[in-house]
Design an enzyme around this catalytic site. Structure first.
Site, PDB file in Angstrom:
ATOM      1  N   LYS A   1       0.830  -1.362   0.036  1.00  0.00           N
ATOM      2  CA  LYS A   1      -0.049  -0.041   0.041  1.00  0.00           C
ATOM      3  C   LYS A   1       0.753   1.165  -0.056  1.00  0.00           C
ATOM      4  CE  LYS A   1      -4.506   0.886   0.106  1.00  0.00           C
ATOM      5  NZ  LYS A   1      -5.804   0.086  -0.407  1.00  0.00           N
TER       6      LYS A   1
HETATM    7  P1  NAD Z   1     -12.966   7.825  -2.727  1.00  0.00           P
HETATM    8  O1  NAD Z   1     -12.120   8.875  -2.691  1.00  0.00           O
HETATM    9  O2  NAD Z   1     -13.492   7.373  -4.190  1.00  0.00           O
HETATM   10  O3  NAD Z   1     -14.499   8.065  -2.128  1.00  0.00           O
HETATM   11  C1  NAD Z   1     -14.518   8.176  -0.625  1.00  0.00           C
HETATM   12  C2  NAD Z   1     -15.736   8.698  -0.280  1.00  0.00           C
HETATM   13  O4  NAD Z   1     -15.855   8.718   1.322  1.00  0.00           O
HETATM   14  C3  NAD Z   1     -16.000  10.201  -0.729  1.00  0.00           C
HETATM   15  O5  NAD Z   1     -17.430  10.020  -0.876  1.00  0.00           O
HETATM   16  C4  NAD Z   1     -15.808  10.718   0.443  1.00  0.00           C
HETATM   17  O6  NAD Z   1     -16.488  12.168   0.719  1.00  0.00           O
HETATM   18  C5  NAD Z   1     -16.233   9.995   1.553  1.00  0.00           C
HETATM   19  N1  NAD Z   1     -15.566  10.195   3.055  1.00  0.00           N
HETATM   20  C6  NAD Z   1     -14.472  10.769   3.285  1.00  0.00           C
HETATM   21  N2  NAD Z   1     -14.264  10.770   4.640  1.00  0.00           N
HETATM   22  C7  NAD Z   1     -15.579  10.716   5.099  1.00  0.00           C
HETATM   23  C8  NAD Z   1     -16.157  10.700   6.495  1.00  0.00           C
HETATM   24  N3  NAD Z   1     -15.403  11.129   7.528  1.00  0.00           N
HETATM   25  N4  NAD Z   1     -17.409  10.386   6.571  1.00  0.00           N
HETATM   26  C9  NAD Z   1     -18.262  10.036   5.510  1.00  0.00           C
HETATM   27  N5  NAD Z   1     -17.700   9.988   4.171  1.00  0.00           N
HETATM   28  C10 NAD Z   1     -16.381  10.229   4.161  1.00  0.00           C
HETATM   29  O7  NAD Z   1     -12.296   6.375  -2.351  1.00  0.00           O
HETATM   30  P2  NAD Z   1     -12.762   4.832  -2.691  1.00  0.00           P
HETATM   31  O8  NAD Z   1     -11.864   4.311  -3.705  1.00  0.00           O
HETATM   32  O9  NAD Z   1     -14.297   4.774  -2.818  1.00  0.00           O
HETATM   33  O10 NAD Z   1     -12.428   4.238  -1.502  1.00  0.00           O
HETATM   34  C11 NAD Z   1     -13.306   4.050  -0.096  1.00  0.00           C
HETATM   35  C12 NAD Z   1     -13.008   2.932   0.624  1.00  0.00           C
HETATM   36  O11 NAD Z   1     -12.744   1.775   0.042  1.00  0.00           O
HETATM   37  C13 NAD Z   1     -11.290   3.129   1.219  1.00  0.00           C
HETATM   38  O12 NAD Z   1     -11.405   2.254   2.636  1.00  0.00           O
HETATM   39  C14 NAD Z   1     -10.582   2.178   0.334  1.00  0.00           C
HETATM   40  O13 NAD Z   1      -9.391   1.785   0.908  1.00  0.00           O
HETATM   41  C15 NAD Z   1     -11.650   1.082   0.094  1.00  0.00           C
HETATM   42  N6  NAD Z   1     -11.217   0.354  -1.169  1.00  0.00           N
HETATM   43  C16 NAD Z   1     -11.132   1.128  -2.381  1.00  0.00           C
HETATM   44  C17 NAD Z   1     -10.988   0.337  -3.534  1.00  0.00           C
HETATM   45  C18 NAD Z   1     -11.187   1.011  -4.932  1.00  0.00           C
HETATM   46  O14 NAD Z   1     -10.861   0.109  -5.942  1.00  0.00           O
HETATM   47  N7  NAD Z   1     -11.203   2.156  -4.993  1.00  0.00           N
HETATM   48  C19 NAD Z   1     -10.912  -1.182  -3.518  1.00  0.00           C
HETATM   49  C20 NAD Z   1     -10.852  -1.778  -2.318  1.00  0.00           C
HETATM   50  C21 NAD Z   1     -11.056  -0.936  -1.170  1.00  0.00           C
END
Ligand code: NAD
Length: 417
Positions: free
Chosen positions: A107
């Site tokens: 990561k």
């Molecule tokens: P992103 O940046 O696209 O979206 C994150 C979302 O969370 C946004 O809507 C943001 O406004 C919101 N957010 C941030 N802080 C917040 C808070 N305190 N309260 C409520 N909402 C909040 O990110 P993403 O890629 O969708 O990732 C989200 C989660 O999923 C992370 O934990 C990431 O590690 C995990 N994840 C992502 C992927 C991927 O393919 N993108 C894969 C596996 C896991």
């Protein structure tokens, strides 16, 4: 990041300890699997639009590479810490093993709030960070991908920068790229679609019917918005969603596709006219059947787990539930489909992208989702069988399976020299 109950690295280790308790492993091998193999910490300058230089810090951690090259996203967020990156890297090791793809776990993270930067500044930061970590990443060694605060455009800059250093185009150094430069069809939606596949399997096992399920989603970025859209397409009623600015609630169900359009235009869910405002705290304890945390770590803790009304939690985010909350939820009879299973769709299609890039031969979207569905369904069923066999929760079952696979690979390879 402070030590204590919500330190993600300590949480990741507690989960690891829970799993190894069910396995008969050499104590030295357990420590080998616990500790990150390699950690790179960098401080670098970024030229800002006003001409000034800003010093920025970041990390790349490779947790374990016995099953293959390291794989894991890069996060841009103001709260990034070495302990968070270590935890996320360790979870990637287990996730890749669980869905049985030939990768280890890694990561990366940069301590920055990307909302405070212009596009040019994000590009400068990405190119310099890529140069700093170029000594350990590569198509055969460590392949980054998007995570919170990063997106396909950032991956395109990363790929371009690495390629400029190499002197030729190296598509396979990163996944989650735009399709025009070697990205895979379906990669953008893969994590959210995988969350839906996991939820659907769990609903089937628990005898839950989609039409009578109300769904709440925290986080409306890549993972949350696609998960919400897919759950609605399954026939569920999505009654609340949120982002960092706050949440939106409508007991009759939100029009998720229209809301996605709105967020694309305005950047926020709260001013959408089709619902009433709700805080992120209240959202987590809303009356519903399925809760999908899809934002960040430590959202369901011993402070609010007792108030959670959902009977099924499907973790789109990494690490949204603390071990103390897990114990409370288990006692209440809530089923938690853990992050390393529920959100593995992203890394699975990242793997497909890497394979397609290395072969320069690209698959149709239908082939991608068909393969993703098969992998996610098999992984879910394997975890469910382990849960029944050992009488444990789904997180422990998933961790046992994953740790067992990494241990087997390590023993087969032996310990050099
Ligand atoms: P992103 O940046 O696209 O979206 C994150 C979302 O969370 C946004 O809507 C943001 O406004 C919101 N957010 C941030 N802080 C917040 C808070 N305190 N309260 C409520 N909402 C909040 O990110 P993403 O890629 O969708 O990732 C989200 C989660 O999923 C992370 O934990 C990431 O590690 C995990 N994840 C992502 C992927 C991927 O393919 N993108 C894969 C596996 C896991």
């Amino acid at each position: 990041m402070a030590k204590g109950p919500n330190n993600p690295w300590e949480i990741a280790q507690e989960q690891f300890n829970n799993a190894v308790a069910y396995l008969d492993l050499d104590p030295g091998l357990i420590e080998f699997m616990r500790l990150p193999q390699r950690e790179l910490s960098v401080n670098f300058p970024v030229r800002m639009d006003d001409g000034s230089l800003k010093m920025v810090s970041g990390y790349r951690v490779q947790h374990n590479t016995v099953r293959g090259p390291a794989k894991g996203g890069i996060r841009y967020h103001q709260d990034v810490s070495i302990d968070e990156v270590r935890a996320l890297a360790m979870w990637m090791t287990w996730k890749c093993a669980l869905v049985n793809i030939p990768y280890g776990g890694a990561k990366g993270g940069v301590i920055i709030d990307p909302r405070t930067l212009s596009q040019d500044e994000i590009e400068n930061l990405t190119r310099r960070f890529t140069s700093e970590i170029a000594i350990i990443i590569g198509p055969d060694s460590d392949i980054p991908a998007p995570d919170m605060g990063t997106n396909p455009q950032v991956m395109a800059w990363l790929m371009d920068t690495y390629s400029m250093h190499a002197g030729y185009t190296v598509n396979a150094v990163v996944t989650g790229k735009p399709v025009e430069i070697g990205g895979s069809l379906g990669r953008n939606d893969a994590t959210g679609v995988g969350v839906m596949f996991s939820a659907r399997q769990a609903m089937q096992k628990l005898g839950m019917d989609a039409e009578s399920c109300r769904v709440v989603v925290q986080g409306f970025g890549n993972v949350g918005s696609v998960s919400a859209r897919e759950m609605a397409a399954l026939g569920c009623k999505v009654i609340a969603v949120s982002d960092v600015y706050g949440g939106l609630y409508n007991a009759n169900g939100l029009d998720v596709r229209d809301l996605i359009r709105h967020v694309r235009e305005t950047g926020k869910v709260i001013d959408y006219p089709g619902g009433e405002e709700i805080s992120n705290d209240d959202l987590l304890t809303l009356d519903c059947e399925i809760l999908i945390p899809a934002a960040l770590e430590n959202q369901i803790t011993d402070k609010n787990a007792d108030e959670v009304k959902a009977t099924l939690i499907v973790e789109g985010a990494n690490g949204p539930t603390t071990p103390a909350a897990d114990r409370i939820l288990q006692e209440k009879g809530v089923t938690v489909v853990p992050d390393i299973l529920a959100n593995a769709g992203g890394v699975t299609v990242s793997y497909f992208e890497w394979v397609q890039g290395l072969q320069s031969f690209f698959w149709s979207e239908a082939e991608i989702f068909e393969r993703l569905e098969r992998i996610m369904t098999n992984a879910f069923n394997d975890c469910w069988a382990m849960k029944e066999k050992k009488g444990v929760d789904m997180r422990t079952a998933a961790s046992i399976l994953a740790v067992q696979r990494v241990a087997e690979a390590a023993n087969l390879r032996g310990f050099y020299p």
